[in-house]
Design a protein around this motif. Structure first.
Motif, PDB file in Angstrom:
ATOM      1  N   ARG A   1       0.835  -1.211   0.000  1.00 17.68           N
ATOM      2  CA  ARG A   1       0.000   0.000   0.000  1.00 17.68           C
ATOM      3  C   ARG A   1       0.867   1.257   0.000  1.00 17.68           C
ATOM      4  NH1 ARG A   1      -5.164   1.741  -1.122  1.00 17.68           N
ATOM      5  NH2 ARG A   1      -5.390   3.732  -0.104  1.00 17.68           N
ATOM      6  N   TRP A   2       1.896   1.272   0.852  1.00 19.13           N
ATOM      7  CA  TRP A   2       2.793   2.428   0.901  1.00 19.13           C
ATOM      8  C   TRP A   2       3.473   2.644  -0.443  1.00 19.13           C
ATOM      9  CZ3 TRP A   2       5.303   0.306   5.950  1.00 19.13           C
ATOM     10  CH2 TRP A   2       4.427   0.493   7.023  1.00 19.13           C
ATOM     11  N   TYR A   3       3.859   1.553  -1.095  1.00 21.64           N
ATOM     12  CA  TYR A   3       4.468   1.674  -2.424  1.00 21.64           C
ATOM     13  C   TYR A   3       3.453   2.230  -3.418  1.00 21.64           C
ATOM     14  CZ  TYR A   3       6.223   0.722  -6.994  1.00 21.64           C
ATOM     15  OH  TYR A   3       6.597   0.888  -8.302  1.00 21.64           O
ATOM     16  N   ALA A   4       2.239   1.690  -3.419  1.00 20.76           N
ATOM     17  CA  ALA A   4       1.198   2.132  -4.353  1.00 20.76           C
ATOM     18  C   ALA A   4       0.877   3.611  -4.167  1.00 20.76           C
ATOM     19  CB  ALA A   4      -0.061   1.284  -4.183  1.00 20.76           C
ATOM     20  N   GLU A   5       0.988   4.097  -2.939  1.00 18.79           N
ATOM     21  CA  GLU A   5       0.739   5.513  -2.648  1.00 18.79           C
ATOM     22  C   GLU A   5       1.939   6.398  -2.986  1.00 18.79           C
ATOM     23  OE1 GLU A   5      -0.289   5.482   1.492  1.00 18.79           O
ATOM     24  OE2 GLU A   5      -2.351   4.819   1.098  1.00 18.79           O
ATOM     25  N   GLY A   6       3.057   5.787  -3.388  1.00 14.81           N
ATOM     26  CA  GLY A   6       4.243   6.555  -3.727  1.00 14.81           C
ATOM     27  C   GLY A   6       5.042   7.009  -2.512  1.00 14.81           C
ATOM     28  N   ARG A   7       4.792   6.407  -1.369  1.00 15.00           N
ATOM     29  CA  ARG A   7       5.468   6.810  -0.138  1.00 15.00           C
ATOM     30  C   ARG A   7       6.840   6.178   0.013  1.00 15.00           C
ATOM     31  NH1 ARG A   7       0.947   5.929   4.315  1.00 15.00           N
ATOM     32  NH2 ARG A   7       2.560   6.744   5.670  1.00 15.00           N
ATOM     33  N   ILE A   8       7.044   5.010  -0.616  1.00 17.53           N
ATOM     34  CA  ILE A   8       8.337   4.337  -0.569  1.00 17.53           C
ATOM     35  C   ILE A   8       8.665   3.778  -1.950  1.00 17.53           C
ATOM     36  CG2 ILE A   8       8.258   3.742   1.897  1.00 17.53           C
ATOM     37  CD1 ILE A   8       7.365   0.923   1.095  1.00 17.53           C
ATOM     38  N   SER A   9       9.930   3.533  -2.187  1.00 19.15           N
ATOM     39  CA  SER A   9      10.387   2.975  -3.468  1.00 19.15           C
ATOM     40  C   SER A   9      10.293   1.450  -3.460  1.00 19.15           C
ATOM     41  CB  SER A   9      11.844   3.378  -3.707  1.00 19.15           C
ATOM     42  OG  SER A   9      12.682   2.729  -2.752  1.00 19.15           O
ATOM     43  N   GLN A  10      10.469   0.847  -4.626  1.00 20.86           N
ATOM     44  CA  GLN A  10      10.508  -0.611  -4.718  1.00 20.86           C
ATOM     45  C   GLN A  10      11.638  -1.174  -3.865  1.00 20.86           C
ATOM     46  OE1 GLN A  10      10.857  -1.713  -8.821  1.00 20.86           O
ATOM     47  NE2 GLN A  10       8.820  -0.948  -9.350  1.00 20.86           N
ATOM     48  N   GLY A  11      12.789  -0.538  -3.937  1.00 23.94           N
ATOM     49  CA  GLY A  11      13.939  -0.994  -3.174  1.00 23.94           C
ATOM     50  C   GLY A  11      13.698  -0.942  -1.683  1.00 23.94           C
ATOM     51  N   LYS A  12      13.113   0.156  -1.206  1.00 22.62           N
ATOM     52  CA  LYS A  12      12.821   0.294   0.225  1.00 22.62           C
ATOM     53  C   LYS A  12      11.763  -0.717   0.638  1.00 22.62           C
ATOM     54  CE  LYS A  12      14.186   2.583   3.133  1.00 22.62           C
ATOM     55  NZ  LYS A  12      15.203   2.213   4.148  1.00 22.62           N
ATOM     56  N   ALA A  13      10.758  -0.937  -0.201  1.00 23.28           N
ATOM     57  CA  ALA A  13       9.715  -1.917   0.107  1.00 23.28           C
ATOM     58  C   ALA A  13      10.320  -3.311   0.258  1.00 23.28           C
ATOM     59  CB  ALA A  13       8.648  -1.912  -0.983  1.00 23.28           C
ATOM     60  N   ALA A  14      11.168  -3.678  -0.680  1.00 23.94           N
ATOM     61  CA  ALA A  14      11.818  -4.989  -0.615  1.00 23.94           C
ATOM     62  C   ALA A  14      12.681  -5.095   0.635  1.00 23.94           C
ATOM     63  CB  ALA A  14      12.658  -5.214  -1.870  1.00 23.94           C
ATOM     64  N   GLU A  15      13.382  -4.028   0.966  1.00 23.70           N
ATOM     65  CA  GLU A  15      14.228  -4.013   2.165  1.00 23.70           C
ATOM     66  C   GLU A  15      13.395  -4.213   3.434  1.00 23.70           C
ATOM     67  OE1 GLU A  15      16.597  -0.615   4.647  1.00 23.70           O
ATOM     68  OE2 GLU A  15      16.832  -0.562   2.460  1.00 23.70           O
ATOM     69  N   ILE A  16      12.279  -3.506   3.538  1.00 23.69           N
ATOM     70  CA  ILE A  16      11.409  -3.627   4.713  1.00 23.69           C
ATOM     71  C   ILE A  16      10.907  -5.060   4.867  1.00 23.69           C
ATOM     72  CG2 ILE A  16       9.155  -2.959   5.677  1.00 23.69           C
ATOM     73  CD1 ILE A  16       9.641  -0.168   4.372  1.00 23.69           C
ATOM     74  N   LEU A  17      10.570  -5.682   3.732  1.00 20.55           N
ATOM     75  CA  LEU A  17      10.046  -7.048   3.765  1.00 20.55           C
ATOM     76  C   LEU A  17      11.140  -8.110   3.846  1.00 20.55           C
ATOM     77  CD1 LEU A  17       7.154  -6.691   1.168  1.00 20.55           C
ATOM     78  CD2 LEU A  17       6.982  -6.790   3.675  1.00 20.55           C
ATOM     79  N   GLY A  18      12.391  -7.707   3.627  1.00 17.55           N
ATOM     80  CA  GLY A  18      13.494  -8.664   3.679  1.00 17.55           C
ATOM     81  C   GLY A  18      13.498  -9.620   2.497  1.00 17.55           C
ATOM     82  N   ILE A  19      13.082  -9.102   1.330  1.00 17.76           N
ATOM     83  CA  ILE A  19      13.044  -9.915   0.111  1.00 17.76           C
ATOM     84  C   ILE A  19      13.775  -9.172  -1.004  1.00 17.76           C
ATOM     85  CG2 ILE A  19      10.880 -11.074   0.740  1.00 17.76           C
ATOM     86  CD1 ILE A  19       9.394  -9.163  -1.143  1.00 17.76           C
ATOM     87  N   SER A  20      14.008  -9.856  -2.117  1.00 15.95           N
ATOM     88  CA  SER A  20      14.648  -9.204  -3.261  1.00 15.95           C
ATOM     89  C   SER A  20      13.650  -8.284  -3.960  1.00 15.95           C
ATOM     90  CB  SER A  20      15.145 -10.257  -4.255  1.00 15.95           C
ATOM     91  OG  SER A  20      14.038 -10.898  -4.869  1.00 15.95           O
ATOM     92  N   ARG A  21      14.173  -7.356  -4.726  1.00 18.05           N
ATOM     93  CA  ARG A  21      13.307  -6.461  -5.492  1.00 18.05           C
ATOM     94  C   ARG A  21      12.480  -7.257  -6.498  1.00 18.05           C
ATOM     95  NH1 ARG A  21      15.251  -1.477  -9.148  1.00 18.05           N
ATOM     96  NH2 ARG A  21      13.186  -0.736  -9.714  1.00 18.05           N
ATOM     97  N   ALA A  22      13.084  -8.269  -7.103  1.00 17.46           N
ATOM     98  CA  ALA A  22      12.357  -9.111  -8.061  1.00 17.46           C
ATOM     99  C   ALA A  22      11.180  -9.800  -7.379  1.00 17.46           C
ATOM    100  CB  ALA A  22      13.292 -10.137  -8.686  1.00 17.46           C
ATOM    101  N   ARG A  23      11.391 -10.275  -6.171  1.00 19.55           N
ATOM    102  CA  ARG A  23      10.300 -10.928  -5.440  1.00 19.55           C
ATOM    103  C   ARG A  23       9.217  -9.913  -5.072  1.00 19.55           C
ATOM    104  NH1 ARG A  23      10.654 -14.131   0.041  1.00 19.55           N
ATOM    105  NH2 ARG A  23       8.506 -14.806   0.140  1.00 19.55           N
ATOM    106  N   PHE A  24       9.625  -8.684  -4.768  1.00 19.27           N
ATOM    107  CA  PHE A  24       8.627  -7.646  -4.486  1.00 19.27           C
ATOM    108  C   PHE A  24       7.801  -7.359  -5.737  1.00 19.27           C
ATOM    109  CE2 PHE A  24       7.245  -3.166  -4.184  1.00 19.27           C
ATOM    110  CZ  PHE A  24       6.360  -3.317  -3.131  1.00 19.27           C
ATOM    111  N   LEU A  25       8.447  -7.317  -6.893  1.00 16.06           N
ATOM    112  CA  LEU A  25       7.714  -7.112  -8.145  1.00 16.06           C
ATOM    113  C   LEU A  25       6.716  -8.247  -8.373  1.00 16.06           C
ATOM    114  CD1 LEU A  25      10.573  -5.806 -10.444  1.00 16.06           C
ATOM    115  CD2 LEU A  25       8.634  -4.492  -9.558  1.00 16.06           C
ATOM    116  N   ASP A  26       7.104  -9.463  -8.040  1.00 15.71           N
ATOM    117  CA  ASP A  26       6.179 -10.600  -8.135  1.00 15.71           C
ATOM    118  C   ASP A  26       4.971 -10.387  -7.219  1.00 15.71           C
ATOM    119  OD1 ASP A  26       7.774 -11.939  -9.967  1.00 15.71           O
ATOM    120  OD2 ASP A  26       8.729 -13.214  -8.447  1.00 15.71           O
ATOM    121  N   GLU A  27       5.230  -9.865  -6.036  1.00 16.14           N
ATOM    122  CA  GLU A  27       4.142  -9.602  -5.084  1.00 16.14           C
ATOM    123  C   GLU A  27       3.203  -8.528  -5.619  1.00 16.14           C
ATOM    124  OE1 GLU A  27       1.822 -10.362  -1.891  1.00 16.14           O
ATOM    125  OE2 GLU A  27       3.626 -11.473  -2.400  1.00 16.14           O
TER     126      GLU A  27
END
Length: 85
Positions: free
Chosen positions: A34-60
């Protein structure tokens, strides 16, 4: 690390067929997406928060039908204007 405690009725976990750990992970992922969709965080930061790769975040994002590119029409027009000179 900061810990946040959320209380859920046992019926909610039963309805969702998730245990406490699974539900916590689901809530965290939903918030980060949700934070990513709202433009509050980047893909990289989102992946970091979740402890996953950016590619896995894109899959999500794909799984949740959230656009991976967060650009509005005006930004696209500006980009096209730069390309067409």
């Amino acid at each position: 690390m900061t810990q946040i405690v959320l209380n859920f009725d046992t019926g909610a976990m039963s309805a969702l067929r998730k245990g406490p750990g699974q539900l916590a992970a689901e809530v965290k992922t939903a918030a980060v997406v949700r934070w990513y969709a709202e433009g509050r965080i980047s893909q990289g930061k989102a992946a970091e928060i979740l402890g996953i790769s950016r590619a896995r975040f894109l899959d999500e994002l794909y799984r949740r039908r959230v656009p991976a590119v967060q650009t509005d029409i005006e930004e696209l027009r500006e980009e096209l204007a730069c390309l067409t000179g």
